[in-house]
Every structure is written in C-alpha cells, then in structure tokens.
Design a protein around this motif. Sequence first.
Motif, PDB file in Angstrom:
ATOM      1  N   UNK A 166      45.409 -14.158  48.655  1.00 18.13           N
ATOM      2  CA  UNK A 166      45.718 -15.435  48.381  1.00 18.13           C
ATOM      3  C   UNK A 166      46.833 -15.971  49.281  1.00 18.13           C
ATOM      4  N   UNK A 167      47.921 -15.040  49.680  1.00 18.51           N
ATOM      5  CA  UNK A 167      48.883 -15.319  50.478  1.00 18.51           C
ATOM      6  C   UNK A 167      48.288 -15.501  51.762  1.00 18.51           C
ATOM      7  N   UNK A 193      46.360 -21.307  53.083  1.00 21.32           N
ATOM      8  CA  UNK A 193      47.277 -22.375  53.204  1.00 21.32           C
ATOM      9  C   UNK A 193      47.539 -22.780  51.831  1.00 21.32           C
ATOM     10  N   UNK A 194      48.952 -23.234  51.360  1.00 26.13           N
ATOM     11  CA  UNK A 194      49.048 -23.712  50.339  1.00 26.13           C
ATOM     12  C   UNK A 194      48.279 -25.142  49.960  1.00 26.13           C
ATOM     13  N   UNK A 195      47.926 -25.795  51.280  1.00 24.89           N
ATOM     14  CA  UNK A 195      47.294 -27.314  50.941  1.00 24.89           C
ATOM     15  C   UNK A 195      46.011 -26.854  50.414  1.00 24.89           C
ATOM     16  N   UNK A 196      45.545 -25.848  50.491  1.00 29.11           N
ATOM     17  CA  UNK A 196      43.825 -25.570  50.238  1.00 29.11           C
ATOM     18  C   UNK A 196      44.032 -24.759  48.866  1.00 29.11           C
ATOM     19  N   UNK A 197      45.043 -24.657  47.968  1.00 27.35           N
ATOM     20  CA  UNK A 197      45.037 -24.006  46.473  1.00 27.35           C
ATOM     21  C   UNK A 197      45.219 -25.076  45.651  1.00 27.35           C
ATOM     22  N   UNK A 198      44.323 -25.129  44.716  1.00 28.68           N
ATOM     23  CA  UNK A 198      44.507 -25.883  43.426  1.00 28.68           C
ATOM     24  C   UNK A 198      44.491 -25.277  42.252  1.00 28.68           C
ATOM     25  N   UNK A 199      45.490 -25.342  41.426  1.00 30.81           N
ATOM     26  CA  UNK A 199      45.312 -24.413  40.123  1.00 30.81           C
ATOM     27  C   UNK A 199      44.860 -25.461  39.135  1.00 30.81           C
TER      28      UNK A 199
END
Length: 72
Positions: free
Chosen positions: A2-3, A6-12
């Motif tokens: 996960x690290x 890129x944060x823009x590609x993570x959806x919770x």
Amino acid sequence: MIKDIPPDNIIWVDETGIEEHLIRTHGRTKRGERYYADVPGKRVGRTTLIAGYGEGKLKAPMRFKGHTNTNV
C-alpha cells in the motif's frame, strides 16, 4: 504494498446500516413493581449507506432499503 500506491489512487469504502424499528429497552416504575410496555413484534426495515472516500472527497455515496448482499 500500500505504501507504494500514490495517495490519489486509494479509495476507502465503508458501509453502515440503520435498523428502522424502535424498541424500548428500559422503563421506569416504582421500586418493586414490574414495568410493562407494548413492543412491536415485527421488523420495519433497514436503510443501508455505502460510500467511498479519496482525495479528501466523498465518492459515489448510495443509500438503499435492505441489507448489503452480493446483488449490491
């Protein structure tokens, strides 16, 4: 890992549900006396909410009657 994403590609995504029947679980009466009250004996329904969160924004929120299952 996960690290490495890129944060823009993570959806919770999260789901919650609200039961629509109200049942009294407590009552008041004089000490030593039994408390009696009417209690509905049927389920009224359930409202479920599902939404995603990413990039600081709520994504694709949805609400529907019923439980979450494979058809959702």
